[in-house]
Motif scaffolding. Structure first.
Motif, PDB file in Angstrom:
ATOM      1  N   ARG A 188      46.358  48.256  45.940  1.00 38.34           N
ATOM      2  CA  ARG A 188      47.027  46.959  45.876  1.00 38.34           C
ATOM      3  C   ARG A 188      47.401  46.623  44.428  1.00 38.34           C
ATOM      4  NH1 ARG A 188      48.300  46.893  50.581  1.00 38.34           N
ATOM      5  NH2 ARG A 188      47.593  45.389  52.152  1.00 38.34           N
ATOM      6  N   LEU A 189      48.632  46.197  44.219  1.00 36.85           N
ATOM      7  CA  LEU A 189      49.098  45.868  42.874  1.00 36.85           C
ATOM      8  C   LEU A 189      48.699  44.462  42.462  1.00 36.85           C
ATOM      9  CD1 LEU A 189      52.690  47.429  43.005  1.00 36.85           C
ATOM     10  CD2 LEU A 189      50.561  48.451  42.176  1.00 36.85           C
ATOM     11  N   ALA A 190      48.443  43.591  43.444  1.00 32.73           N
ATOM     12  CA  ALA A 190      47.971  42.225  43.171  1.00 32.73           C
ATOM     13  C   ALA A 190      46.574  42.068  43.761  1.00 32.73           C
ATOM     14  CB  ALA A 190      48.917  41.203  43.779  1.00 32.73           C
ATOM     15  N   HIS A 191      45.671  41.486  42.982  1.00 33.26           N
ATOM     16  CA  HIS A 191      44.277  41.415  43.411  1.00 33.26           C
ATOM     17  C   HIS A 191      43.635  40.147  42.849  1.00 33.26           C
ATOM     18  CE1 HIS A 191      40.231  42.452  44.408  1.00 33.26           C
ATOM     19  NE2 HIS A 191      40.472  43.729  44.643  1.00 33.26           N
ATOM     20  N   LEU A 237      42.478  36.639  48.640  1.00 32.67           N
ATOM     21  CA  LEU A 237      41.953  37.973  48.940  1.00 32.67           C
ATOM     22  C   LEU A 237      42.218  38.365  50.390  1.00 32.67           C
ATOM     23  CD1 LEU A 237      38.569  37.752  47.011  1.00 32.67           C
ATOM     24  CD2 LEU A 237      40.329  39.485  46.627  1.00 32.67           C
ATOM     25  N   ARG A 238      42.031  37.430  51.307  1.00 36.91           N
ATOM     26  CA  ARG A 238      42.271  37.729  52.715  1.00 36.91           C
ATOM     27  C   ARG A 238      43.738  38.028  52.974  1.00 36.91           C
ATOM     28  NH1 ARG A 238      39.042  34.235  57.075  1.00 36.91           N
ATOM     29  NH2 ARG A 238      39.646  36.095  58.228  1.00 36.91           N
TER      30      ARG A 238
END
Length: 258
Positions: A188-191, A237-238
């Motif tokens: 994932r690039l966004a976290h 996050l979900r």
């Protein structure tokens, strides 16, 4: 505590074997409780109080026993979980504690640094297993977790331990309709979880609490602004993680490869 148990048992005219048979524990475990070698579980004290007609004397010792079993910074959080209407959290290193198998927990404590003595490991394993009764209590809490993909790939102890653990998680999500588990893909690039793991709990009266793991001990978070920030992070996050159904498929595929 052990002396209280022994005295109430004698007053009730029961042998240690009779008590162990009626309370569904081994005679050696009942003896260890009476000798002060092991800390009685909460369920044992509740059942023993009724069986031995202790009139609340044994149940009143439960908070004291909890303080013996858990780190001081964790006792408050554990008690909140027991009453919570909802429990959620993000984990980046381990399977969430409420979903861990006994062999996984055993390995977790055996590889700990500094190394723990066997008696301490046994105490910690028993305490963590006991906490898992939260998942089946009445009323059922709503439970949701986001875990990192690396967590389901880390063979803690052995590949067999991990495989059994993953199969256990699958069984839990398939049979517990109050539980959802989502996996965060490594690519994932966004976290939203870069600040580390945390947990959330909402009590029946609508109060929200947070708990964050930190080096040297966790922190119970009660300030509304800080808790709201954790709630926002968990929502992100979900959204970034795989859906519960995609996550279950990934966990199953990973278990099959082990």
């Amino acid at each position: 505590m052990g002396e209280l148990l022994r005295n109430f048992r004698a007053r009730a005219g029961l042998t240690r074997l009779e008590v162990s048979e009626r309370l569904l524990v081994s005679e050696s475990t009942a003896g260890a409780y009476e000798r002060g070698e092991r800390i009685p579980t909460t369920s044992f004290l509740k059942d023993a109080d009724m069986l031995l007609d202790a009139r609340g004397a044994l149940k009143s010792c439960i908070p004291m026993m909890e303080e013996e079993k858990y780190p001081p910074t964790f006792v408050g959080w554990m008690r909140l979980q027991r009453e919570a209407a909802s429990i959620s959290g993000y984990e980046n290193m381990l399977i969430p504690g409420l979903l861990q198998t006994q062999e996984y927990i055993q390995e977790l404590y055996e590889v700990r640094i500094p190394q723990l003595p066997d008696v301490e490991i046994e105490k910690n394993v028993e305490a963590r297993i006991e906490r898992q009764t939260v998942l089946g209590r009445d009323p059922l809490p709503n439970v949701a977790y986001v875990i990192e993909e690396s967590v389901i790939q880390r063979p803690l102890g052995s590949k067999t331990v991990l495989r059994n653990q993953l199969l256990h998680v699958l069984e839990c999500v398939q049979t517990m309709h109050n539980l959802m588990v989502q996996v965060m893909p490594t690519e994932r690039l966004a976290h939203a979880g870069m600040d580390g793991p945390f947990q959330l709990a909402s009590t029946p009266d609508g109060r929200n609490w947070g708990y964050a793991d930190r080096p040297g001990g966790g922190t119970l978070i009660s300030k509304p602004q800080q808790v709201n920030q954790l709630i926002d992070r968990f929502g992100m996050l979900r959204a970034q993680a795989l859906t519960p159904w995609e996550s279950a498929e990934l966990i199953e595929r990973t278990a099959e490869r082990l």
